[in-house]
Enzyme design. Structure first.
Site, PDB file in Angstrom:
ATOM      1  N   ASN A 195       0.889  -1.169   0.000  1.00  0.00           N
ATOM      2  CA  ASN A 195       0.000   0.000   0.000  1.00  0.00           C
ATOM      3  C   ASN A 195       0.928   1.219   0.000  1.00  0.00           C
ATOM      4  O   ASN A 195       1.514   1.540   1.027  1.00  0.00           O
ATOM      5  CB  ASN A 195      -0.896  -0.010   1.242  1.00  0.00           C
ATOM      6  CG  ASN A 195      -1.737   1.256   1.351  1.00  0.00           C
ATOM      7  OD1 ASN A 195      -1.738   2.081   0.428  1.00  0.00           O
ATOM      8  ND2 ASN A 195      -2.443   1.412   2.457  1.00  0.00           N
ATOM      9  N   HIS A 240      -9.622   1.474   4.697  1.00  0.00           N
ATOM     10  CA  HIS A 240      -8.358   1.618   5.428  1.00  0.00           C
ATOM     11  C   HIS A 240      -8.559   2.566   6.615  1.00  0.00           C
ATOM     12  O   HIS A 240      -9.331   3.521   6.524  1.00  0.00           O
ATOM     13  CB  HIS A 240      -7.269   2.167   4.493  1.00  0.00           C
ATOM     14  CG  HIS A 240      -5.904   2.056   5.087  1.00  0.00           C
ATOM     15  ND1 HIS A 240      -5.432   2.975   5.989  1.00  0.00           N
ATOM     16  CD2 HIS A 240      -4.931   1.123   4.953  1.00  0.00           C
ATOM     17  CE1 HIS A 240      -4.206   2.606   6.367  1.00  0.00           C
ATOM     18  NE2 HIS A 240      -3.876   1.491   5.756  1.00  0.00           N
ATOM     19  N   GLY A 284       2.478   2.174  10.725  1.00  0.00           N
ATOM     20  CA  GLY A 284       3.453   3.256  10.576  1.00  0.00           C
ATOM     21  C   GLY A 284       4.155   3.633  11.874  1.00  0.00           C
ATOM     22  O   GLY A 284       4.822   4.656  11.949  1.00  0.00           O
ATOM     23  N   GLU A 309      -6.851   4.884   7.705  1.00  0.00           N
ATOM     24  CA  GLU A 309      -6.577   6.303   7.411  1.00  0.00           C
ATOM     25  C   GLU A 309      -7.779   6.967   6.744  1.00  0.00           C
ATOM     26  O   GLU A 309      -8.016   8.156   6.918  1.00  0.00           O
ATOM     27  CB  GLU A 309      -5.303   6.411   6.546  1.00  0.00           C
ATOM     28  CG  GLU A 309      -4.059   6.148   7.391  1.00  0.00           C
ATOM     29  CD  GLU A 309      -2.899   5.516   6.649  1.00  0.00           C
ATOM     30  OE1 GLU A 309      -2.863   5.580   5.407  1.00  0.00           O
ATOM     31  OE2 GLU A 309      -2.017   4.941   7.333  1.00  0.00           O
ATOM     32  N   LYS A 368       0.177   4.222  -0.267  1.00  0.00           N
ATOM     33  CA  LYS A 368      -0.460   5.428   0.301  1.00  0.00           C
ATOM     34  C   LYS A 368      -0.168   6.611  -0.638  1.00  0.00           C
ATOM     35  O   LYS A 368      -0.145   6.409  -1.848  1.00  0.00           O
ATOM     36  CB  LYS A 368       0.018   5.637   1.733  1.00  0.00           C
ATOM     37  CG  LYS A 368      -0.171   4.349   2.565  1.00  0.00           C
ATOM     38  CD  LYS A 368       0.020   4.514   4.023  1.00  0.00           C
ATOM     39  CE  LYS A 368      -0.229   3.170   4.716  1.00  0.00           C
ATOM     40  NZ  LYS A 368      -0.159   3.225   6.149  1.00  0.00           N
ATOM     41  N   GLU A 421      -5.568  -4.972  10.308  1.00  0.00           N
ATOM     42  CA  GLU A 421      -4.554  -3.947  10.535  1.00  0.00           C
ATOM     43  C   GLU A 421      -4.822  -3.240  11.862  1.00  0.00           C
ATOM     44  O   GLU A 421      -5.634  -2.302  11.909  1.00  0.00           O
ATOM     45  CB  GLU A 421      -4.592  -2.903   9.409  1.00  0.00           C
ATOM     46  CG  GLU A 421      -4.282  -3.448   8.046  1.00  0.00           C
ATOM     47  CD  GLU A 421      -3.659  -2.395   7.130  1.00  0.00           C
ATOM     48  OE1 GLU A 421      -2.645  -2.694   6.529  1.00  0.00           O
ATOM     49  OE2 GLU A 421      -4.183  -1.268   7.048  1.00  0.00           O
ATOM     50  N   SER A 424       3.378  -2.305  10.139  1.00  0.00           N
ATOM     51  CA  SER A 424       4.834  -2.391  10.336  1.00  0.00           C
ATOM     52  C   SER A 424       5.416  -3.752   9.958  1.00  0.00           C
ATOM     53  O   SER A 424       6.381  -4.203  10.566  1.00  0.00           O
ATOM     54  CB  SER A 424       5.202  -2.030  11.785  1.00  0.00           C
ATOM     55  OG  SER A 424       4.802  -0.699  12.071  1.00  0.00           O
TER      56      SER A 424
HETATM   57  P1  13P Z   1       2.914   0.250   7.616  1.00  0.00           P
HETATM   58  O1  13P Z   1       3.397  -1.048   7.015  1.00  0.00           O
HETATM   59  O2  13P Z   1       3.690   1.444   7.143  1.00  0.00           O
HETATM   60  O3  13P Z   1       2.804   0.162   9.100  1.00  0.00           O
HETATM   61  O4  13P Z   1       1.436   0.489   7.058  1.00  0.00           O
HETATM   62  C1  13P Z   1       0.520  -0.545   7.115  1.00  0.00           C
HETATM   63  C2  13P Z   1      -0.670  -0.162   6.344  1.00  0.00           C
HETATM   64  O5  13P Z   1      -1.404   0.745   6.716  1.00  0.00           O
HETATM   65  C3  13P Z   1      -0.961  -0.892   5.113  1.00  0.00           C
HETATM   66  O6  13P Z   1      -2.224  -0.604   4.631  1.00  0.00           O
END
Ligand code: 13P
Length: 259
Positions: free
Chosen positions: A13, A99, A177, A101, A15, A171, A217
């Protein structure tokens, strides 16, 4: 993972990172490191504007392309949104839906996510449905209640045949992150509970066939341990998917476990 019953899928992803002009260099670097994924499917979910370029750049390496969001509406006056038909026509195979976010920054609810899953399926896109608890919820001991409510609402009116087609990504928000990964046991336990929930809703045969990813992560170092959990069938990888070498390590970890 369990290759006998379901696909292993490692999806990046990206982002809101990278530029369209960087796709070729990235895809060539990844291809040099992972000649051809044998057992697991590899995908990168890119910003909508980069989908056609990503489809071209990743074609040779057999890496599939996904989007990161979809409009719940079919078409019309929805400035700034992309429809399922547009994403599919641009070459996307997958679409991330719900997601955390998007839930946090755009107020997406489980009900809206349910509508988005339906639109994705209607346009033959494979939804990667994200669920997961916050740190506060984990500390309160309500992780399974939260995830159960998310899944029940998001899958309402979704048939068994449709559930077979989608992917669930667990997740935990506190692991996204932050560099804090859920331990393999913590992540594995929630993924096992998710499969048990699907079993209760749709029966054992369907539950066995659904790919459940872990995200938060995940990196080259911890991937093997996470993927060794029986109900973790892949990863939804943020930060580590931006670096071809790190992403390749995760893909290789999945390949080696499958061999
Ligand atoms: P990270 O791997 O950067 O923690 O992000 C995970 C994520 O949100 C994947 O959709």
């Amino acid at each position: 993972m369990n290759r006998k019953y379901r696909k292993t899928i490692i999806a990046g992803n990206w982002k809101m990172n990278k530029l369209p002009s960087e796709l070729k260099t990235f895809s060539e670097a990844l291809k040099a490191l992972v000649p051809r994924a044998k057992w697991c499917e590899v995908a990168v979910c890119v910003p909508a504007v980069m989908i056609p370029g990503a489809v071209r750049a990743f074609k040779d390496g057999k890496v599939c392309v996904g989007a990161q969001d979809i409009s719940a509406a079919e078409f019309g006056a929805f400035t700034g949104e992309c429809s399922g038909a547009q994403l599919a026509d641009a070459g996307a195979k997958y679409v991330i839906v719900g997601h955390s976010e998007r839930r946090q920054n755009h107020g997406e609810t489980n009900e809206l996510i349910n509508a988005k899953v339906k639109t994705a399926l209607a346009n033959k896109l494979i939804p990667i449905v994200c669920v997961g608890e916050s740190l506060e919820q984990r500390e309160m001991g309500v992780t399974l209640e939260v995830v159960t409510l998310q899944i029940k609402t998001i899958l309402s009116d979704i048939t068994a045949e449709q559930v077979k087609k989608l992917i669930i990504a667990y997740e935990p928000i506190w692991a996204i992150g932050t560099g804090k990964t859920a331990t393999a046991e913590q992540a594995g336990a929630v993924c096992t509970a998710i499969r048990a929930l699907i079993r209760g809703m749709y029966g054992a045969r369907i539950a066995r066939s659904v790919t459940i990813q872990y995200g938060g992560s995940m990196n080259g170092k911890n991937a093997a341990e996470l993927l060794a959990q029986p109900d973790i069938d892949g990863g939804l990888v943020g930060g580590a998917s931006l670096d071809p070498a790190e992403f390749a390590k995760i893909i290789m970890a999945a390949q080696e476990l499958e061999e």
